[in-house]
Design a protein around this motif. Sequence first.
Motif: not given
Length: 394
Positions: A257-262, A269-273, A283-294
């Motif tokens: 889970h630490g591999r996922f990044s902002l 999001r750019a690849r799959i509208p 996951c890292r805090h910035e990833v969680v903050a940018a996600a739709d659901q956690v």
Amino acid sequence: MTTAQPQDLDVQPTPLALLLLGREADPRSERGVECPGDLPSPSDPDLVARARAAKERLGDKVFVLGHHYQRDEVIQFADVTGDSFKLARDAAARPEAEYIVFCGVHFMAESADILTGDDQKVVLPDLAAGCSMADMATAEQVAECWDVLTEAGIAERVVPVSYMNSSADIKAFTGRHGGTICTSSNAERALQWAFEQGDKVLFLPDQHLGRNTAVRDLGMSLDDCVLYNPHKPGGGLTAQQLRDAKMILWRGHCSVHGRFSLESVEDVRARIPGVNVLVHPECRHEVVAAADQVGSTEYIIKALEAAPAGSKWAIGTELNLVRRLANRFAPEGKEIVFLDRTVCFCSTMNRIDLPHLVWALESLADGKLVNRIEVDRETERYAKLALERMLALP
């Protein structure tokens, strides 16, 4: 020009390198040791039939648990699937099963041994199936941390909360010091309980779950959290920093889970509208903050079950599960992809493969107990106390 051969170099392998190669043993490490015995060849075309036959010979004497992150070839033989705590509780609910074969990692098998009866035997098909996160907090390191907190004059106000993904030793430490265990599903409630007992929390061993729960769910600020590094004197913190903090986070993390990044979130999001980004709280805090659901593994599964047909999802958790869910929901028109472009399995979880499972089942069917995971009585007593505090949470 000649190339030096390894034997020509005055270089000695480190203990860690030998351990990872399966050539040394560390009984206190989650990485475990190499399995004894002769394993079936992974190319044996009869492995599936052999596993079925051995399981049938054992009948009700065996109960096979399969964690969500296991390979499909192993999951097919699981009597139940789930996350680590659910599986441990499922094992405890089957007292008639003499053998509990845990297809997961070392700390999970320890939890099953703690919760099951004395006459039940927990087996881990490969003792080298460990957890790097659990390895990041040893009993000696945590005891030293408690000394640091004592010297800072705050130990009596600190309540330890340890993630289920920790060794039995760490769970026992938590029980001895008035703390509780948590899962990714109930971390918020566990922290609420802890702050009713004291005004500071030592959160072990996953910094990300602790930080995300404190900030996202309890409304704390990042400034309320400090990171204790066991490899630095005093954890790399001053006594005043420890006194000012509400959350003392252990410097540990999940290697998957630490591999996922902002950047992973922005890229998908750019690849799959219109994609929905759903990630695990490890996951890292910035990833969680940018996600739709956690949410936890169980939350992720339920969210996808309830998702409308045609919806698109990028999932930030272990790849075996994501791939299994993608195949399961494809007939419903749900598009499910792995959050990162880089393929990343949990390497230690994947050590449980079909040859190891066949070897374990056939050994048990022949009356030979192998790879038993057994927690000593003293450790079990205090670890169970911490687990019972969690079970008592409303």
